[in-house]
Design a protein around this motif. Structure first.
Motif, mmCIF file in Angstrom:
data_model
loop_
_atom_site.group_PDB
_atom_site.id
_atom_site.type_symbol
_atom_site.label_atom_id
_atom_site.label_comp_id
_atom_site.label_asym_id
_atom_site.label_seq_id
_atom_site.Cartn_x
_atom_site.Cartn_y
_atom_site.Cartn_z
ATOM 1 N N ILE A 285 -10.426 1.648 8.652
ATOM 2 C CA ILE A 285 -10.938 0.394 9.228
ATOM 3 C C ILE A 285 -10.012 -0.072 10.346
ATOM 4 O O ILE A 285 -10.448 -0.447 11.440
ATOM 5 C CB ILE A 285 -11.067 -0.687 8.141
ATOM 6 C CG1 ILE A 285 -12.179 -0.314 7.161
ATOM 7 C CG2 ILE A 285 -11.362 -2.046 8.784
ATOM 8 C CD1 ILE A 285 -12.240 -1.216 5.940
ATOM 9 N N ILE A 286 -8.701 -0.047 10.089
ATOM 10 C CA ILE A 286 -7.719 -0.468 11.099
ATOM 11 C C ILE A 286 -7.770 0.447 12.315
ATOM 12 O O ILE A 286 -7.791 -0.007 13.468
ATOM 13 C CB ILE A 286 -6.310 -0.479 10.489
ATOM 14 C CG1 ILE A 286 -6.213 -1.544 9.389
ATOM 15 C CG2 ILE A 286 -5.248 -0.722 11.560
ATOM 16 C CD1 ILE A 286 -4.933 -1.486 8.583
ATOM 17 N N LEU B 267 -9.397 4.293 3.195
ATOM 18 C CA LEU B 267 -10.509 3.627 3.884
ATOM 19 C C LEU B 267 -10.034 2.391 4.637
ATOM 20 O O LEU B 267 -10.526 2.087 5.727
ATOM 21 C CB LEU B 267 -11.601 3.274 2.883
ATOM 22 C CG LEU B 267 -12.299 4.487 2.248
ATOM 23 C CD1 LEU B 267 -13.232 4.043 1.136
ATOM 24 C CD2 LEU B 267 -13.068 5.279 3.304
ATOM 25 N N LEU B 268 -9.054 1.687 4.075
ATOM 26 C CA LEU B 268 -8.480 0.538 4.773
ATOM 27 C C LEU B 268 -7.794 0.990 6.061
ATOM 28 O O LEU B 268 -7.925 0.350 7.114
ATOM 29 C CB LEU B 268 -7.483 -0.172 3.862
ATOM 30 C CG LEU B 268 -6.802 -1.436 4.422
ATOM 31 C CD1 LEU B 268 -7.846 -2.485 4.802
ATOM 32 C CD2 LEU B 268 -5.812 -1.997 3.403
ATOM 33 N N ALA B 269 -7.087 2.109 5.986
ATOM 34 C CA ALA B 269 -6.445 2.654 7.179
ATOM 35 C C ALA B 269 -7.487 3.022 8.236
ATOM 36 O O ALA B 269 -7.293 2.768 9.432
ATOM 37 C CB ALA B 269 -5.608 3.878 6.821
ATOM 38 N N LEU C 260 -3.148 -0.254 -5.317
ATOM 39 C CA LEU C 260 -4.482 0.112 -4.850
ATOM 40 C C LEU C 260 -4.654 1.625 -4.888
ATOM 41 O O LEU C 260 -3.725 2.378 -4.558
ATOM 42 C CB LEU C 260 -4.698 -0.382 -3.421
ATOM 43 C CG LEU C 260 -4.952 -1.884 -3.229
ATOM 44 C CD1 LEU C 260 -5.026 -2.206 -1.741
ATOM 45 C CD2 LEU C 260 -6.229 -2.306 -3.930
ATOM 46 N N TYR D 3 3.369 -4.107 5.134
ATOM 47 C CA TYR D 3 2.047 -3.619 5.576
ATOM 48 C C TYR D 3 2.077 -2.114 5.776
ATOM 49 O O TYR D 3 1.215 -1.381 5.294
ATOM 50 C CB TYR D 3 1.639 -4.330 6.875
ATOM 51 C CG TYR D 3 1.121 -3.407 7.958
ATOM 52 C CD1 TYR D 3 -0.194 -2.956 7.942
ATOM 53 C CD2 TYR D 3 1.965 -2.956 8.991
ATOM 54 C CE1 TYR D 3 -0.662 -2.090 8.930
ATOM 55 C CE2 TYR D 3 1.510 -2.097 9.961
ATOM 56 C CZ TYR D 3 0.191 -1.667 9.938
ATOM 57 O OH TYR D 3 -0.255 -0.802 10.900
ATOM 58 N N THR E 112 2.614 0.054 2.562
ATOM 59 C CA THR E 112 1.496 0.025 1.629
ATOM 60 C C THR E 112 0.285 0.770 2.170
ATOM 61 O O THR E 112 -0.239 1.686 1.531
ATOM 62 C CB THR E 112 1.095 -1.435 1.313
ATOM 63 O OG1 THR E 112 2.216 -2.103 0.754
ATOM 64 C CG2 THR E 112 -0.058 -1.466 0.326
ATOM 65 N N VAL E 113 -0.145 0.380 3.361
ATOM 66 C CA VAL E 113 -1.364 0.998 3.913
ATOM 67 C C VAL E 113 -1.126 2.460 4.277
ATOM 68 O O VAL E 113 -1.944 3.330 3.969
ATOM 69 C CB VAL E 113 -1.842 0.214 5.155
ATOM 70 C CG1 VAL E 113 -3.055 0.901 5.786
ATOM 71 C CG2 VAL E 113 -2.200 -1.217 4.767
ATOM 72 N N MET F 107 1.456 -7.563 -0.827
ATOM 73 C CA MET F 107 0.461 -6.491 -0.809
ATOM 74 C C MET F 107 0.344 -5.891 -2.208
ATOM 75 O O MET F 107 1.294 -5.861 -2.971
ATOM 76 C CB MET F 107 0.883 -5.398 0.184
ATOM 77 C CG MET F 107 0.970 -5.875 1.618
ATOM 78 S SD MET F 107 -0.627 -6.218 2.383
ATOM 79 C CE MET F 107 -1.260 -4.569 2.571
ATOM 80 N N GLU G 19 -8.921 3.809 -1.567
ATOM 81 C CA GLU G 19 -9.115 2.505 -0.940
ATOM 82 C C GLU G 19 -8.130 2.296 0.208
ATOM 83 O O GLU G 19 -8.482 1.740 1.256
ATOM 84 C CB GLU G 19 -8.972 1.399 -1.980
ATOM 85 C CG GLU G 19 -10.077 1.412 -3.023
ATOM 86 C CD GLU G 19 -9.925 0.289 -4.043
ATOM 87 O OE1 GLU G 19 -9.168 -0.668 -3.769
ATOM 88 O OE2 GLU G 19 -10.550 0.385 -5.106
ATOM 89 N N LEU G 20 -6.890 2.733 0.026
ATOM 90 C CA LEU G 20 -5.903 2.623 1.104
ATOM 91 C C LEU G 20 -6.322 3.485 2.304
ATOM 92 O O LEU G 20 -6.167 3.072 3.467
ATOM 93 C CB LEU G 20 -4.525 3.058 0.604
ATOM 94 C CG LEU G 20 -3.853 2.132 -0.417
ATOM 95 C CD1 LEU G 20 -2.562 2.763 -0.910
ATOM 96 C CD2 LEU G 20 -3.568 0.766 0.202
#
Length: 406
Positions: A16-17, A12-14, A5, A60, A63-64, A1, A9-10
């Motif tokens: 999305i999940i 927004l990634l969270a 980042l 994972y 990081t996220v 990973m 961005e992290l």
């Protein structure tokens, strides 16, 4: 990973999940009958948290869900649950409860008191069978844990009850309105007992000052709401909500106690039934999934999964049996028809969000441990998943029940 980042961005990634995974599971697996989307989102929060997926793929999770991301998500979660509890308070219809006060008071009292007693006995059993330090938080007393667990087993999730009754097409029927009366009266007691549990004797002066100031402020705010244009009421209500939440938290009570009081102090007619429904739907769609994830991040399996599930099973038995017994006694005293108490009892035992919110407060105040929090969370999910599969067939067998007003 890629640990470098940017936080944005992290974050927004969270998101999305959080939004994509539960929705895809709910839609593709077609779980709606036994596990509505709200239940899938709660379970998704548990699975995505550190105790399950985070344990399997620690890179994972670290990081996220880095600390800055969790901080941002918690801010959304706090506001989301305040809005949700505010709407629950706003939907209380005390006028109807007063009109049917004899039946409502008896049914609501037994529907709350019996499962509270069953839940308290389950809490005492947990303390007797294991180390009390595994269940009672660092700032909790034995009586707070027992009473808190009992009340967690007694709550009814009024907002989720509304959604379930919409799904069953009984919300606007006489039966649906009866059940809302019982649940609404119990809602008042839920938050009153929570306030009792949270009384901080070192800050009792602040709490007394908050309650006295709140009583005065309610008179002023109600006068204001009755005079301002309808389009301005939602803005004024949000300011009122934030202020009540802040002052309740400042006084030593929890901000969610303030949020419920903020809603209960206002009249739903000022906002309109349809507007409240739309507002609740938006909160559920756009904000509450973040709360579910943040709740899942708090689960712990320190005592082992088997112990947590056994404790959850004991609590689930206490809450379901207690609710059915309480409503059953009321039905006998009021001479209800065959099967009537069964349907009403199963609907009222729906826990979901309100129990989760309730135990979040207990956890925040260190009255319960993370292990107790996990067991109660699992019990709440199990309670909610049982409702529709049990009630839907029963309603088909008793078509005339929906037209009975009391």
């Amino acid at each position: 990973m890629h640990t470098a980042l940017p936080v944005s961005e992290l974050f927004l990634l969270a998101l999305i999940i959080i939004f994509a995974v539960p929705y895809l599971v709910w839609r593709l697996a077609r779980t709606d009958y036994y596990a509505p989307l709200v239940v899938v989102q709660i379970v998704g929060g548990i699975l995505l948290g550190p105790g399950v997926l985070g344990a399997v793929f620690p890179a994972y999770y670290e990081t996220v869900f880095a600390p800055p991301v969790i901080g941002a998500l918690n801010g959304i979660a706090w506001w989301a649950v305040m809005l949700f509890v505010f709407v629950a308070g706003l939907e209380l219809d005390l006028a109807q409860a007063w009109k049917w006060r004899g039946e409502t008071g008896l049914t609501a009292g037994l529907a709350l008191g019996v499962p509270l007693a069953f839940g308290a006995l389950a809490a005492i059993a947990l303390l007797a069978l294991g180390n009390p330090a595994d269940w009672i938080g660092a700032k909790g007393a034995r009586w707070q844990f027992v009473l808190g667990t009992g009340m967690a087993c007694a709550v009814t999730a009024l907002p989720i009850l509304v959604l379930f009754m919409q799904k069953l097409a009984v919300l606007r029927t006489p039966l649906g309105q009866r059940i809302l009366r019982y649940a609404s009266l119990d809602d008042i007691m839920i938050w009153a007992v929570l306030a009792l549990i949270l009384v901080d004797w070192d800050r009792v002066t602040r709490q007394a000052g908050f309650l006295a100031g709140f009583a005065f402020a309610v008179v002023m705010v109600r006068r204001l709401m009755a005079r301002i244009p309808e389009r301005d009421r939602w803005y004024a209500a949000l300011v009122w909500l934030a202020a009540c939440g802040y002052l309740a938290d400042w006084s030593g009570l929890h901000f969610m106690v303030g949020a419920f009081l903020a809603g209960a102090a206002l009249d739903a007619k000022w906002f309109g039934e349809d507007a409240i429904d739309r507002f609740r739907d938006v909160v559920l769609l756009a904000f509450m999934p973040v709360f579910f994830l943040s709740t899942g991040l708090r689960t712990s399996w320190d005592m082992g999964g088997l112990t947590a599930f056994c404790a959850a099973a004991l609590l689930l038995l206490a809450m379901v049996a207690g609710k059915l017994a309480g409503v059953g006694i009321a039905g006998r005293m009021l001479k209800w028809g065959k099967g009537e108490a069964w349907v009403i009892g199963w609907l009222l035992q729906t826990k979901a969000l309100i129990m989760i919110i309730f135990v979040n407060v207990l956890f925040d105040k260190a009255i319960i441990t993370s292990s107790a929090f996990t067991a109660m969370l699992l019990a709440a999910v199990g309670s909610t998943m049982l409702t529709i599969p049990v009630v839907a067939p029963a309603l088909k067998r008793m078509e005339g029940l929906t037209r009975k007003a009391g």
